[in-house]
Write a protein that holds these residues in place. Structure first.
Motif, PDB file in Angstrom:
ATOM      1  N   ALA A 204       2.423   1.715  -3.566  1.00 41.07           N
ATOM      2  CA  ALA A 204       1.102   2.267  -4.503  1.00 41.07           C
ATOM      3  C   ALA A 204       0.783   3.461  -4.110  1.00 41.07           C
ATOM      4  CB  ALA A 204      -0.012   1.115  -4.440  1.00 41.07           C
ATOM      5  N   ARG A 205       0.959   3.905  -3.016  1.00 41.85           N
ATOM      6  CA  ARG A 205       0.453   5.394  -2.877  1.00 41.85           C
ATOM      7  C   ARG A 205       1.819   6.402  -2.962  1.00 41.85           C
ATOM      8  NH1 ARG A 205      -3.673   4.969   2.338  1.00 41.85           N
ATOM      9  NH2 ARG A 205      -4.639   3.461   1.759  1.00 41.85           N
ATOM     10  N   ILE A 206       2.811   5.896  -2.890  1.00 44.65           N
ATOM     11  CA  ILE A 206       4.103   6.733  -3.317  1.00 44.65           C
ATOM     12  C   ILE A 206       4.036   6.848  -4.981  1.00 44.65           C
ATOM     13  CG2 ILE A 206       6.571   6.798  -3.794  1.00 44.65           C
ATOM     14  CD1 ILE A 206       6.579   5.628  -0.794  1.00 44.65           C
ATOM     15  N   GLN A 207       3.951   5.947  -5.620  1.00 44.54           N
ATOM     16  CA  GLN A 207       3.580   5.829  -7.007  1.00 44.54           C
ATOM     17  C   GLN A 207       2.520   6.827  -7.502  1.00 44.54           C
ATOM     18  OE1 GLN A 207       3.319   1.573  -8.010  1.00 44.54           O
ATOM     19  NE2 GLN A 207       5.430   1.244  -7.974  1.00 44.54           N
ATOM     20  N   HIS A 208       1.382   6.628  -6.703  1.00 43.07           N
ATOM     21  CA  HIS A 208       0.267   7.428  -7.244  1.00 43.07           C
ATOM     22  C   HIS A 208       0.500   8.985  -7.184  1.00 43.07           C
ATOM     23  CE1 HIS A 208      -3.780   8.967  -7.445  1.00 43.07           C
ATOM     24  NE2 HIS A 208      -3.736   9.572  -5.949  1.00 43.07           N
ATOM     25  N   LEU A 209       1.399   9.358  -5.839  1.00 46.26           N
ATOM     26  CA  LEU A 209       1.740  10.630  -5.896  1.00 46.26           C
ATOM     27  C   LEU A 209       2.540  10.968  -6.682  1.00 46.26           C
ATOM     28  CD1 LEU A 209       1.830  11.307  -1.639  1.00 46.26           C
ATOM     29  CD2 LEU A 209      -0.097  11.993  -3.576  1.00 46.26           C
ATOM     30  N   ALA A 210       3.579  10.051  -7.227  1.00 46.22           N
ATOM     31  CA  ALA A 210       4.669  10.596  -8.228  1.00 46.22           C
ATOM     32  C   ALA A 210       4.026  10.663  -9.607  1.00 46.22           C
ATOM     33  CB  ALA A 210       5.454   9.382  -8.133  1.00 46.22           C
TER      34      ALA A 210
ATOM     35  N   ARG B 186       0.792  -1.273   0.005  1.00 45.85           N
ATOM     36  CA  ARG B 186       0.004  -0.129  -0.120  1.00 45.85           C
ATOM     37  C   ARG B 186       0.895   1.340  -0.061  1.00 45.85           C
ATOM     38  NH1 ARG B 186      -4.112  -0.450   4.819  1.00 45.85           N
ATOM     39  NH2 ARG B 186      -5.009   1.370   3.881  1.00 45.85           N
ATOM     40  N   CYS B 187       1.961   1.429   0.781  1.00 46.96           N
ATOM     41  CA  CYS B 187       2.794   2.587   0.551  1.00 46.96           C
ATOM     42  C   CYS B 187       3.505   2.553  -0.673  1.00 46.96           C
ATOM     43  CB  CYS B 187       3.951   2.206   1.954  1.00 46.96           C
ATOM     44  SG  CYS B 187       3.356   2.277   3.677  1.00 46.96           S
TER      45      CYS B 187
END
Length: 392
Positions: free
Chosen positions: A99-105, A96-97
């Motif tokens: 995926a969320r970092i990639q989302h913000l990127a 989850r961490c």
């Protein structure tokens, strides 16, 4: 074109902090299990050494030894299951961490990626709002169709669902178990949830005329809260005096069903804080921010411009309580004459705070022997009581 995530990064903090805190809890749980295993191993070692030392041990008891070994094996199997569950939880939170970092990127990867982020962001807002409103199936379908399961905290709301359903049935068992599992963090937050739950159970006993059970319960579960909640505790105990006529009691409000709604709201707030979620849904926050920018007194007038979203009654309801923040005009226009107020026609302030142009007030004074009447409030004053306003 260079993109920036500064405006979104601050409000997106829970997006990363949530799974990170869950990961930290899983690591602490793993550490606790390992410590329990070490304690058990030390006990096994001591028993083995004892068995080898005939001078300190009694004659061997085969049945007892087999029973002890079975107990040890059962405990080790339990520890194994806990470690497997913890490892699975850690893996899920790491995913989850990531995926969320990639989302913000996506915000720093060009216009196309930014458009993709906006689409996913809107879906996230909708899923979060639906979960908070109890539309679990619809939220799940949207999350799956948009493939954003790792970007939303569905597990938090699903675990809370059982507690809320039980509270709606006036059962505090699940909620008290949740409090016990999170007791350390709730104490740091100075949460009142457990006290409210205990008080609710006490009042249920009083309502059922189970007075001795209620007194015993109060001594065991309410007395420890006397130091911090004395006034509420006294009111709850006073209901015992009026048990034969609760309808005429001055504490009748304590038995109203709204107390369960208050407990549910408190649980939601504490659950959101524990999981680093905003107390309001992000969709509500964004809507209120946008509506406060658009909101003007003219939005509530019958002749409001149809292009103003706030001319719709539902948007007006959402904007209730929000401040007026939009400046409709870049220039000051007199309410009476509709003319610009400038250095040749300066704004003049009445003692009641309302502002009109000099020409309008001068004309009004000439017609009324020097008396000014505020067109909007009816306030009366003399022309010499006016003061000039300076606009920077």
């Amino acid at each position: 074109m260079k993109m920036t995530i500064a405006p979104s990064s601050s409000i997106e903090t829970p997006l990363l902090k949530g799974p990170l805190e869950s990961l930290k809890r899983a690591v602490r749980e793993r550490k606790s299990v390992i410590e329990d295993v070490q304690t058990l191993v030390s006990e096994i070692t001591r028993m083995t050494e004892c068995a080898k030392d005939d001078t300190t041990c009694s004659a061997p008891n085969t049945a007892a030894n087999i029973e002890t070994l079975d107990s040890v094996i059962s405990k080790l199997q339990g520890f194994k299951r806990k470690l497997q569950d913890t490892a699975s939880e850690e893996e899920d939170q790491v995913q989850r961490c990531r995926a969320r970092i990639q989302h913000l990127a996506l915000l720093t990867s060009g216009p196309e990626s930014v458009n993709r982020w906006r689409s996913l962001h809107l879906d996230r807002l909708l899923v979060d709002h639906m979960l908070r409103c109890g539309y679990y199936d619809a939220a799940k379908q949207l999350a799956e169709s948009s493939k954003i399961q790792d970007l939303v905290d569905m597990d938090v709301f699903y675990s809370a669902r059982n507690v809320v359903d039980a509270l709606k049935k006036h059962s505090c068992t699940e909620a008290l178990q949740w409090c016990a599992e999170n007791s350390t963090r709730l104490k740091k937050m100075k949460s009142k949830l457990e006290f409210k739950l205990r008080k609710a159970e006490f009042l249920e006993l009083v309502c059922k005329r189970q007075l001795m059970d209620a007194i015993t319960y109060a001594r065991k579960h309410l007395a420890p809260w006397a130091k911090t909640h004395m006034k509420e505790l006294q009111q709850a105990m006073a209901t015992l005096v009026f048990v034969n006529d609760l309808e005429a009691s001055p504490y009748k409000h304590l038995f109203d069903d709204s107390r369960w709604e208050d407990v549910i709201d408190t649980f939601h707030q504490d659950n959101h804080r524990l999981n680093n979620l905003t107390l309001e849904s992000l969709l509500t926050i964004y809507l209120q921010a946008g509506l406060s920018v658009l909101k003007t007194p003219f939005s509530y007038q019958p002749d409001c411009n149809v292009e103003d979203p706030l001319h719709w009654p539902k948007f007006q309801t959402l904007a209730a309580g929000l401040p007026y923040a939009k400046h409709l005009h870049s220039k000051l226009v007199c309410f009476v004459t509709k003319e610009l107020m400038n250095e040749d026609n300066p704004p003049m302030v009445l003692p009641n705070g309302y502002v009109y142009s000099y020409k309008a007030l001068q004309e009004m004074a000439q017609k009324n022997s020097g008396t000014i009447t505020c067109p909007r409030t009816g306030f009366r004053c003399e022309f010499h009581e006016l003061s000039k306003a300076f606009v920077s």
